[in-house]
Motif scaffolding. Structure first.
Motif, PDB file in Angstrom:
ATOM      1  N   GLY A 580       0.873  -1.235  -0.156  1.00 50.10           N
ATOM      2  CA  GLY A 580      -0.026  -0.032   0.116  1.00 50.10           C
ATOM      3  C   GLY A 580       0.898   1.293  -0.136  1.00 50.10           C
ATOM      4  N   CYS A 581       2.131   1.319  -0.648  1.00 47.38           N
ATOM      5  CA  CYS A 581       2.851   2.224  -0.610  1.00 47.38           C
ATOM      6  C   CYS A 581       2.403   3.555  -1.633  1.00 47.38           C
ATOM      7  N   ASN A 582       2.594   4.491  -1.388  1.00 50.26           N
ATOM      8  CA  ASN A 582       2.324   5.921  -2.246  1.00 50.26           C
ATOM      9  C   ASN A 582       3.479   6.135  -3.214  1.00 50.26           C
ATOM     10  N   PHE A 583       3.055   6.587  -4.460  1.00 56.81           N
ATOM     11  CA  PHE A 583       4.107   6.988  -5.599  1.00 56.81           C
ATOM     12  C   PHE A 583       4.158   8.401  -5.614  1.00 56.81           C
ATOM     13  N   ASP A 584       5.340   8.844  -5.498  1.00 57.18           N
ATOM     14  CA  ASP A 584       5.482  10.408  -5.817  1.00 57.18           C
ATOM     15  C   ASP A 584       5.721  10.671  -7.222  1.00 57.18           C
ATOM     16  N   LEU A 585       5.893  11.992  -7.774  1.00 58.86           N
ATOM     17  CA  LEU A 585       5.993  11.972  -9.219  1.00 58.86           C
ATOM     18  C   LEU A 585       7.380  11.555  -9.758  1.00 58.86           C
ATOM     19  N   GLU A 586       8.321  11.415  -8.908  1.00 59.85           N
ATOM     20  CA  GLU A 586       9.658  11.045  -9.481  1.00 59.85           C
ATOM     21  C   GLU A 586       9.482   9.494  -9.741  1.00 59.85           C
ATOM     22  N   ALA A 587       8.946   8.960  -8.849  1.00 57.59           N
ATOM     23  CA  ALA A 587       8.512   7.279  -9.083  1.00 57.59           C
ATOM     24  C   ALA A 587       8.007   7.154 -10.368  1.00 57.59           C
ATOM     25  N   TYR A 588       6.803   7.696 -10.664  1.00 61.56           N
ATOM     26  CA  TYR A 588       6.016   7.686 -11.641  1.00 61.56           C
ATOM     27  C   TYR A 588       6.834   7.976 -12.987  1.00 61.56           C
ATOM     28  N   CYS A 589       7.733   8.847 -12.933  1.00 57.15           N
ATOM     29  CA  CYS A 589       8.332   9.259 -14.188  1.00 57.15           C
ATOM     30  C   CYS A 589       9.588   8.247 -14.179  1.00 57.15           C
ATOM     31  N   ILE A 590      10.179   7.680 -13.201  1.00 56.50           N
ATOM     32  CA  ILE A 590      10.988   6.311 -13.360  1.00 56.50           C
ATOM     33  C   ILE A 590      10.508   5.369 -13.934  1.00 56.50           C
ATOM     34  N   LEU A 591       9.331   5.032 -13.523  1.00 58.55           N
ATOM     35  CA  LEU A 591       8.651   3.989 -14.189  1.00 58.55           C
ATOM     36  C   LEU A 591       8.377   4.023 -15.735  1.00 58.55           C
ATOM     37  N   PHE A 592       7.882   5.210 -15.957  1.00 61.00           N
ATOM     38  CA  PHE A 592       7.503   5.429 -17.269  1.00 61.00           C
ATOM     39  C   PHE A 592       8.596   5.453 -18.375  1.00 61.00           C
ATOM     40  N   GLN A 593       9.573   5.653 -17.896  1.00 59.37           N
ATOM     41  CA  GLN A 593      10.882   5.915 -18.544  1.00 59.37           C
ATOM     42  C   GLN A 593      11.705   4.493 -18.849  1.00 59.37           C
ATOM     43  N   SER A 594      11.314   3.642 -17.617  1.00 61.06           N
ATOM     44  CA  SER A 594      11.987   2.176 -17.863  1.00 61.06           C
ATOM     45  C   SER A 594      10.843   1.375 -18.678  1.00 61.06           C
ATOM     46  N   MET A 595       9.632   1.562 -18.756  1.00 58.28           N
ATOM     47  CA  MET A 595       8.887   0.890 -19.689  1.00 58.28           C
ATOM     48  C   MET A 595       8.957   1.313 -21.102  1.00 58.28           C
ATOM     49  N   ARG A 596       9.255   2.788 -21.149  1.00 58.44           N
ATOM     50  CA  ARG A 596       9.510   3.297 -22.336  1.00 58.44           C
ATOM     51  C   ARG A 596      10.848   2.622 -23.000  1.00 58.44           C
ATOM     52  N   GLU A 597      11.867   2.275 -22.271  1.00 54.90           N
ATOM     53  CA  GLU A 597      12.958   1.915 -22.869  1.00 54.90           C
ATOM     54  C   GLU A 597      12.718   0.184 -23.161  1.00 54.90           C
ATOM     55  N   GLN A 598      11.631  -0.208 -22.620  1.00 57.56           N
ATOM     56  CA  GLN A 598      11.393  -1.669 -22.825  1.00 57.56           C
ATOM     57  C   GLN A 598      10.331  -1.699 -24.037  1.00 57.56           C
ATOM     58  N   ASN A 599       9.991  -0.634 -24.430  1.00 59.18           N
ATOM     59  CA  ASN A 599       8.775  -0.082 -25.648  1.00 59.18           C
ATOM     60  C   ASN A 599       7.373  -0.806 -24.773  1.00 59.18           C
ATOM     61  N   GLN A 600       7.378  -0.897 -23.540  1.00 56.04           N
ATOM     62  CA  GLN A 600       5.932  -1.312 -23.057  1.00 56.04           C
ATOM     63  C   GLN A 600       4.970  -0.273 -22.795  1.00 56.04           C
ATOM     64  N   VAL A 601       4.363  -0.084 -24.117  1.00 54.14           N
ATOM     65  CA  VAL A 601       3.613   1.092 -24.397  1.00 54.14           C
ATOM     66  C   VAL A 601       2.230   0.908 -23.459  1.00 54.14           C
ATOM     67  N   LYS A 602       1.572  -0.308 -23.247  1.00 54.02           N
ATOM     68  CA  LYS A 602       0.222   0.065 -22.501  1.00 54.02           C
ATOM     69  C   LYS A 602       0.841   0.219 -21.029  1.00 54.02           C
ATOM     70  N   GLU A 603       2.018  -0.130 -20.666  1.00 49.56           N
ATOM     71  CA  GLU A 603       2.341   0.247 -18.962  1.00 49.56           C
ATOM     72  C   GLU A 603       2.387   1.530 -18.925  1.00 49.56           C
ATOM     73  N   CYS A 604       3.032   2.085 -20.018  1.00 48.16           N
ATOM     74  CA  CYS A 604       3.308   3.531 -20.216  1.00 48.16           C
ATOM     75  C   CYS A 604       2.165   4.349 -20.028  1.00 48.16           C
ATOM     76  N   VAL A 605       1.181   3.911 -20.655  1.00 45.75           N
ATOM     77  CA  VAL A 605      -0.065   4.748 -20.733  1.00 45.75           C
ATOM     78  C   VAL A 605      -0.717   4.508 -19.439  1.00 45.75           C
ATOM     79  N   LEU A 606      -0.661   3.319 -18.667  1.00 44.46           N
ATOM     80  CA  LEU A 606      -1.287   2.762 -17.447  1.00 44.46           C
ATOM     81  C   LEU A 606      -0.496   3.989 -16.209  1.00 44.46           C
TER      82      LEU A 606
END
Length: 732
Positions: A580-606
């Protein structure tokens, strides 16, 4: 007369078994009572036949009268055998069961917990309408209640209601009382009360008090207050117990102001209150820090000639001290001691704390001397007060006096040692430790914690770790402050391995670290490239109850993303979601960038949608990059709600971002949305770039008219507009 008989039966129910049966035998008769009776106890206790059942039958066959049957049943330990004998007797010619025999059988079944059989026999007793059945049923209820057999008592009561009998009000009150005190079952209480109403029995104040208790206990506060207001209409005047229930219930439900109103009502009515009311309510008001009400009740208590006990004095003194009413507290202490009630040590601790808070330390010293206080806790409180006030010399003198009187413990020494260490006087602290050893005072973990703090404050972390190694050797633990200072300080000096060692040891001892120091530790470990160790420490944090900040999570996520460990990042993310941890802005940006590098489009949108839904908006450059990736993969239609949130925040928007969205939506077939964005863009005085114009020109004359209007209205941009149009037409 009926009430007198019921009261007499109730008192008899609490006496021994034999007198109760003798009384029933005298007042209950049957057709067989004229038969000769004799004592068959000797034959029952010494069976001669191999079959116990046959032996009892032989004893009773020619002497079957209710009294003999009762004696046999009384001496029969086998419950099934007793039932068989009871049923055998019912089949014998000329014999008829009496209320007495039913009483004995039902009592045996009930005390054995056979509720179903109790119900069956009670039903037969009611159906047979034996003389004295009502008195027997009442007596059974009282007996079962006295032995905490609530289900059995309720079963008797239910069957009693099936007959023509009308239980006295005492029966209802007894049942209500045991139901409220033992089970708190609202439905059963309500059932008994309804049966009372149906029987036309007027409730007493005791009845309504039980009803109020269960209503408060089951969070039906408004209903309880309504019942209280209607008591007079039911012919009942509230008594001391009523007001006690009200005050206690309201305070328990955090409705203290209403409890105070009830107290005012009591004073206005001049109600006679008993001792129980005062011993219950004074501590309640004092614990709510309502000192005025507490003192008012205390004076009422004294006026009623009730003597306060140590509990009442204690809570009043504590409350007065917390409100810095020291002189009033001292008066109470004097009164208490004059009444030969010795104050507990914790009362003197409260007084000393109050003296110290009012900067009256010298008076506190004199006070303990005057009252001949020789307990350790008040003197330790005075030691802490001296140290907090910077009066170390007075603290030393007090410690010497305590040592001479043999009332100084290790905590007494540690108070001064801790103050010296926290104020950079580590050398003096070591001297005091030496004196402790010479005085045969055993050093404990508090001593070592203080020494560690002293070394940390001086930056001597090597010495601090030597002391910590001794703590580990003794399997002790540090206190929270020294633990945090040691870990945080080691991290500041880049002593990552040592900091991790301290954290691992303390975590295995279930000691938690403050979130700021833990973040320091994780960042140091990650900066040294030890992500696996950081993950292990993170797992230990949950084991020990250490709270992790969102910054700590972001640090680990960034390191995993930087190393391209996408699988581990997903595992870490899953664990965060489970916890039940909360995400901050930096965490979301890190996740987006990581998924982008893996070309995980659906995860990026999520992640993009979740980020915007939580009101988190990246800086314009990062936002543009994220939107570009989504647009290039034709997924803008999946973030329409997020786009609306972006548009509502004009600060991050730019002509380039508008153009990006217009182009992307147009290519995805969302032409209406694209045109709306163009209109918004033109309203802001922004012009589309050549690519956007090329895409839109000719498709709808509205855009051209909008551009022409803008050009005519803004001559300063005429050349740039002309260039854009020429460039667009030339490329066609």
């Amino acid at each position: 007369m009926f009430c007198a008989m019921a009261a007499k039966l109730q008192s008899l129910a609490y006496s021994s078994r034999t007198p109760f049966r003798v009384y029933l035998s005298a007042c209950i008769s049957s057709s067989s009572c004229a038969t000769h009776t004799e004592d068959v106890s000797v034959n029952v206790r010494n069976p001669k036949d191999s079959s116990e059942y046959e032996q009892h039958i032989n004893v009773l066959r020619n002497k079957l009268v209710p009294e003999n049957l009762i004696r046999v049943l009384d001496h029969t330990s086998d419950l099934n055998l007793a039932v068989r004998l009871f049923k055998w007797a019912a089949l014998q010619k000329g014999f008829r069961h009496t209320a007495n025999t039913y009483h004995q059988m039902i009592l045996k079944l009930g005390m054995a917990g056979n509720v179903q059989e109790v119900g069956a026999f009670c039903l037969n007793l009611v159906k047979n309408r034996c003389r004295g059945a009502e008195e027997v049923l009442v007596a059974l209820i009282h007996t079962f209640v006295r032995h905490c057999r609530i289900n059995e008592a309720m079963t008797v009561f239910e069957n009693m209601n099936l007959g023509i009998y009308k239980p006295p009000v005492e029966v209802f009150n007894v049942l209500l009382g045991v139901l409220v005190e033992e089970s708190g079952d609202f439905q059963k209480v309500l059932y008994v009360y309804k049966e009372m109403v149906k029987a036309g029995i007027v409730p007493t104040v005791q009845t309504l008090n039980y009803l109020l208790e269960v209503l408060f206990a089951t969070d039906r506060v408004e209903l309880a207050l309504d019942q209280f207001r209607r008591m007079n209409k039911k012919g009942c005047t509230p008594n001391s117990r009523t007001f006690e229930i009200l005050v206690k219930g309201l305070i328990a439900k955090n409705r203290v102001d209403e409890a105070i109103s009830v107290l005012e009502q009591i004073i206005e009515l001049g109600c006679q209150l008993d001792l129980s009311f005062y011993t219950c309510t004074i501590p309640l008001f004092c614990r709510e820090n309502k000192i005025e009400e507490g003192v008012k009740l205390y004076r009422m208590m004294k006026a009623s000639n009730f003597a306060p006990d140590s509990l009442i004095y204690g809570v009043l003194v504590q409350c007065l001290c917390h409100n810095l009413q020291l002189d009033s507290a001292i008066c109470l202490i004097n009164e208490m001691m004059e009444s030969e009630i010795p104050p507990a040590p914790n009362i003197f601790v409260d007084l000393v704390d109050c003296f110290c808070e009012l900067c009256r330390i010298n008076e506190a010293i004199w006070f303990l001397e005057d009252k001949h206080v020789l307990e350790t806790p008040p003197h330790n409180a005075l030691l802490e007060g001296c140290c907090d006030a910077g009066k170390v010399i007075e603290a030393y003198v007090l410690l010497e006096t305590m040592s001479e009187r043999n009332i100084a413990d290790s905590y007494s020494w540690n108070i001064i040692i801790r103050w010296l260490c926290e104020n950079g006087e580590t050398r003096k602290a070591y001297e005091l430790v030496g004196r402790m050893i010479r005085c045969s005072i055993i050093l404990d973990s508090a001593t070592y914690s203080a020494i560690i703090i002293g070394n940390c404050r001086l930056g001597k972390y090597e010495n601090a770790m030597e002391v910590f190694d001794q703590v580990c050797a003794r399997c002790w633990v540090l206190d929270f402050t020294s633990y945090s200072e040691l870990v945080g300080g080691l991290c500041d000096f880049k002593e990552t391995q040592e900091a991790a060692k301290v954290f691992s040891y303390m975590s295995m001892k279930k000691c938690s670290l403050d979130s700021f120091s833990f973040h320091k530790l994780i960042k140091c470990v990650c900066d040294s490239g030890q992500i696996n160790k950081a993950l292990r420490l993170w797992q230990l944090a949950y084991y020990s109850g250490t709270s992790c900040s969102t910054a700590t999570h972001s640090t680990i996520m960034y390191e995993l993303s930087k190393l391209g460990r996408t699988k581990d990042l997903f595992v870490f993310l899953s664990r965060m979601l489970i916890e039940g941890c909360n995400f901050d802005l930096e965490a979301y940006c890190i996740l987006f960038q990581s998924m982008r590098e893996q070309n995980q489009v659906k995860e990026c949108v999520l992640f993009f949608n979740k980020m915007l839904n939580e009101g988190l908006l990246p800086d314009p450059d990062t936002l543009f990059d994220q939107l570009s990736f989504i647009a290039n993969n034709s997924q803008l239609c999946m973030i329409s709600a997020a786009i609306d949130k972006i548009l509502s925040n004009g600060e991050v928007l730019s002509p380039a971002m508008h153009g990006l969205l217009i182009n992307g939506l147009w290519k995805e077939g969302k032409r209406h949305e694209a045109r709306q964005l163009l209109d918004l863009m033109l309203e802001k005085g922004w012009l589309p770039d050549a690519a956007t114009h090329k895409l839109l020109i000719g498709c709808d004359g509205r855009e051209e008219r909008s551009l022409e209007t803008l050009v005519s209205d803004n001559s300063s941009t005429h050349d740039s507009v002309s260039n854009i149009l020429a460039e667009g037409l030339g490329d066609k």
